[in-house]
Design an enzyme around this catalytic site. Structure first.
Site, PDB file in Angstrom:
ATOM      1  N   HIS A 248      -9.505   4.397  -3.575  1.00  0.00           N
ATOM      2  CA  HIS A 248      -8.111   4.043  -3.864  1.00  0.00           C
ATOM      3  C   HIS A 248      -7.264   4.080  -2.584  1.00  0.00           C
ATOM      4  O   HIS A 248      -6.593   3.102  -2.235  1.00  0.00           O
ATOM      5  CB  HIS A 248      -7.555   5.022  -4.908  1.00  0.00           C
ATOM      6  CG  HIS A 248      -6.106   4.823  -5.231  1.00  0.00           C
ATOM      7  ND1 HIS A 248      -5.680   4.236  -6.398  1.00  0.00           N
ATOM      8  CD2 HIS A 248      -4.973   5.111  -4.527  1.00  0.00           C
ATOM      9  CE1 HIS A 248      -4.356   4.177  -6.394  1.00  0.00           C
ATOM     10  NE2 HIS A 248      -3.889   4.713  -5.276  1.00  0.00           N
ATOM     11  N   GLU A 249      -7.329   5.208  -1.889  1.00  0.00           N
ATOM     12  CA  GLU A 249      -6.501   5.343  -0.685  1.00  0.00           C
ATOM     13  C   GLU A 249      -6.970   4.366   0.401  1.00  0.00           C
ATOM     14  O   GLU A 249      -6.158   3.851   1.181  1.00  0.00           O
ATOM     15  CB  GLU A 249      -6.524   6.784  -0.167  1.00  0.00           C
ATOM     16  CG  GLU A 249      -5.975   7.826  -1.156  1.00  0.00           C
ATOM     17  CD  GLU A 249      -4.561   7.531  -1.639  1.00  0.00           C
ATOM     18  OE1 GLU A 249      -3.820   6.805  -0.951  1.00  0.00           O
ATOM     19  OE2 GLU A 249      -4.201   8.015  -2.731  1.00  0.00           O
ATOM     20  N   HIS A 252      -5.211   1.158   0.016  1.00  0.00           N
ATOM     21  CA  HIS A 252      -3.905   1.114   0.695  1.00  0.00           C
ATOM     22  C   HIS A 252      -4.106   0.816   2.187  1.00  0.00           C
ATOM     23  O   HIS A 252      -3.342   0.054   2.789  1.00  0.00           O
ATOM     24  CB  HIS A 252      -3.179   2.456   0.546  1.00  0.00           C
ATOM     25  CG  HIS A 252      -2.624   2.706  -0.831  1.00  0.00           C
ATOM     26  ND1 HIS A 252      -1.749   1.842  -1.458  1.00  0.00           N
ATOM     27  CD2 HIS A 252      -2.815   3.736  -1.699  1.00  0.00           C
ATOM     28  CE1 HIS A 252      -1.428   2.328  -2.653  1.00  0.00           C
ATOM     29  NE2 HIS A 252      -2.059   3.466  -2.825  1.00  0.00           N
ATOM     30  N   HIS A 255      -4.863  -2.716   2.736  1.00  0.00           N
ATOM     31  CA  HIS A 255      -3.633  -3.484   2.524  1.00  0.00           C
ATOM     32  C   HIS A 255      -2.810  -3.524   3.818  1.00  0.00           C
ATOM     33  O   HIS A 255      -2.349  -4.577   4.238  1.00  0.00           O
ATOM     34  CB  HIS A 255      -2.845  -2.859   1.368  1.00  0.00           C
ATOM     35  CG  HIS A 255      -1.778  -3.732   0.794  1.00  0.00           C
ATOM     36  ND1 HIS A 255      -0.817  -3.242  -0.059  1.00  0.00           N
ATOM     37  CD2 HIS A 255      -1.498  -5.045   0.936  1.00  0.00           C
ATOM     38  CE1 HIS A 255      -0.005  -4.222  -0.408  1.00  0.00           C
ATOM     39  NE2 HIS A 255      -0.384  -5.331   0.182  1.00  0.00           N
TER      40      HIS A 255
HETATM   41 ZN   LIG Z   1      -1.951   4.670  -4.582  1.00  0.00          ZN
END
Ligand SMILES: [Zn+2]
Length: 460
Positions: A248-249, A252, A255
Site C-alpha cells: 500500500h505505502e 503511494h 504515485h
Molecule cells: Zn494510504
C-alpha cells in the site's frame, strides 16, 4: 472495545461496554455533543449560503471526484441493499450458533462480534503464524521492486557507497531509474524498523516532489514502517496485514515517483482519489509471480501453498455485511446532515428517524454515532467526505478487474501502461473522473466491489 465484545463470554458486561462506547458524547451531561452538532451544522450552512451553494456538501464536493452529493449518495445507496441482505444471512448464521448453545438469546448489538467470531472460527480459520513463515520483509521489498519494474519500468539500485546521507543507520536508499532508458527518476528511502521516538504506524512521504517547470528536480521520497528488527542475520517475518501495508505505502511511492506533472500545485492529491493508487497496489501481493518467487517459506524455501492463499482470499469476505453496513450508515448520515436544512435540528431524534427510514438492522449501530462522529464534526477534512473510503474501494475493485480481464492478467503490458499514464503519472493535472474513463474506457461501477465482498451484483 472491539476485542472485549469479540471475546468476552460475559454477556451483561458486553452490553455494558457496548452501551458505554456507543453513548460517548450522548449522555445528557456537560459533555453531550448533540446541541454542538446542530450549531456546527447551522454555521456551516450559513457560510455556504453566503458563498451561494445549495448546501454544505455541494460546496465540499465541488473539487472531489464525486463532484456533487448525488454522485456520492448514488454510490452508497447502490451498495446499501446488498449489505443489509448480507446482514440478515450473518444474523441467521449467528442465531443458529446461539440456539445450539441453548441460551434462548436473540442476537443483540453486543452479541454481533462475539458470535461472528464463532462463525469465523468454524468457517474461515486462518493461522496467522503459519502465514508469517512465508512473509520475509527482505523478499517482500524485492517483490515490490519486481512489480515496479514490470508495471512502471522502474529499476531500483541500492546506493551503498555513502554518497547519499541518511538520518539513521537503518535507512537504505535506492536510485530509481527508467529500466529501458536508464534515465534518472529519483531517490527512494526505506526506513523499516521501530526505534524510540519514531512515529508509529506506516506511511509514505516526499521530501521533494517531481516538477520540471524550472528545470528537472530529482524526486526524493520515503517509505516508513515500524517492524521489529530481528537478531543479526535473522530474517524479519511480518504478518499478511503488514505485507499488504508495505505494498500500500509503496503504491503511494510509485504515485509520487511516476509523476510527469510540470507544476508542483498539480502534484497534490484529491481527497476521494489519493488512496486509489495505494490500495490498488495491494493487489499485486496476491499475484502468482509474487507468490511463487517471493512468498517462500523461511525454512524450506517452498512457495506458500495454494490452499493457504485460498484461505486468505476467502477470509476477505468474512463479516462484510456487518462491516459494510456500519460504515455505510455513518457515510449516509454524514451526507444527510450536510445536505439538509439544519434550522431547528434535534440531532438525537433525526439520527433515530433517518436510520429507521434507511432500514438499519436492529443488531448494528453506526460505526461512528453522530455525537462522536469526529470525521464529520471535529474538523473539515472528512466532513461530507466519509464516503470517500468506500469510493476508493469501488475504484480499486473496478480497476483491478481491468487487469484480471486482460490477456496478460495483472502484468498485462498494455493495461499496465494505461494505468501508469492515466491513474498515476498525471497526479492532479487531469480531472480524476476523466482520467479514470481514459484508463477503463467507461466510468467505474460498484459491480466489482460487490463481487470482491461476496455480495450479489445488482441487476444480475
Ligand atoms: Zn494510504
Amino acid at each position: 472495545m472491539a476485542p472485549f465484545l469479540t471475546f468476552s463470554d460475559e454477556r451483561d458486561l458486553r452490553e455494558q461496554v457496548w452501551r458505554t462506547y456507543y453513548s460517548r458524547g450522548d449522555n445528557d451531561d456537560e459533555h453531550d455533543n448533540n446541541a454542538l452538532i446542530a450549531e456546527i451544522l447551522d454555521l456551516r450552512n450559513e457560510r455556504v449560503q453566503l458563498l451561494g451553494y445549495e448546501n454544505y456538501a455541494a460546496w465540499r464536493l465541488e473539487n472531489r471526484m464525486a463532484k456533487d452529493p448525488a454522485g456520492a449518495l448514488g454510490l452508497l445507496e447502490a451498495i446499501w441493499p446488498a449489505a443489509l441482505a448480507r446482514v440478515e444471512e450473518e444474523v441467521a448464521d449467528m442465531q443458529a450458533i446461539a440456539d445450539a448453545e441453548g441460551t434462548g438469546n436473540s442476537i443483540e448489538p453486543w452479541d454481533y462480534r462475539y458470535y461472528a467470531e464463532k462463525v469465523r472460527l468454524a468457517r474461515y480459520d486462518l493461522d496467522s503464524d503459519e502465514v508469517k513463515q512465508y512473509l520475509q520483509m527482505a523478499n517482500l521489498i524485492d517483490a515490490m521492486h519486481f512489480v515496479a519494474g514490470e508495471l512502471f519500468q522502474f529499476a531500483f539500485t541500492p546506493i551503498t557507497d555513502g554518497s547519499v546521507p541518511v538520518w539513521h543507520e537503518d535507512v537504505t536508499v535506492w536510485e530509481v531509474t527508467d529500466r529501458n532508458t536508464g534515465e534518472h527518476v529519483g531517490l527512494w528511502y526505506l526506513d523499516p524498523f521501530a526505534r524510540p521516538g519514531k512515529r508509529s504506524g506506516a506511511w509514505a512521504t516526499t521530501y521533494r516532489s517531481h516538477e520540471t517547470y524550472d528545470g528537472l528536480k530529482t524526486t526524493l521520497g520515503s517509505n516508513n514502517s515500524n517492524f521489529i528488527q530481528g537478531a543479526p542475520g535473522e530474517p524479519v517475518l511480518i504478518s499478511w496485514d503488514d505485507a499488504e501495508t508495505l505494498f500500500h505505502e509503496f503504491g503511494h511511492a510509485l504515485h509520487y515517483l511516476s509523476s510527469n506533472v510540470a507544476y508542483p500545485t498539480l502534484n497534490g492529491g484529491v481527497r476521494d482519489y489519493t488512496e486509489l493508487q495505494s490500495q490498488l497496489m495491494e493487489r499485486w501481493l496476491q499475484t502468482d509471480k509474487v507468490i511463487d518467487n517471493y512468498l517462500v517459506h523461511v525454512g524450506t524455501g517452498e512457495p506458500i501453498p495454494d490452499e493457504l492463499v485460498a484461505k486468505i482470499r476467502n477470509a476477505g469476505t468474512f463479516n462484510q455485511g456487518f462491516e459494510t453496513t456500519e460504515f455505510l450508515a455513518s457515510a449516509l448520515m454524514d451526507m444527510k446532515y450536510h445536505t439538509m436544512d439544519p434550522a431547528g435540528l434535534d440531532v438525537d431524534a433525526f439520527e433515530r428517524q433517518a436510520l429507521a427510514e434507511l432500514g438499519m438492522p436492529d443488531q448494528i449501530v453506526m460505526r461512528h454515532r453522530s455525537p462522536h462522529f469526529t470525521h464529520a464534526f471535529s474538523g473539515e477534512g472528512y466532513s461530507a467526505g466519509y464516503y470517500s473510503y468506500e469510493w476508493a474501494e469501488v475504484l480499486v475493485a473496478d480497476a483491478a478487474e481491468a487487469f484480471a480481464e486482460a490477456p496478460g492478467g495483472f502484468y498485462d503490458p498494455e493495461v499496465a501502461a494505461a494505468m501508469v499514464e492515466h491513474l498515476f503519472a498525471i497526479r492532479n493535472a487531469v480531472d480524476p473522473a476523466d482520467a479514470y474513463r481514459e484508463f477503463r474506457g467507461r466510468d467505474a461501477t460498484v459491480d466489482a466491489l460487490m463481487r470482491a465482498r461476496g455480495f450479489p451484483v445488482p441487476g444480475n
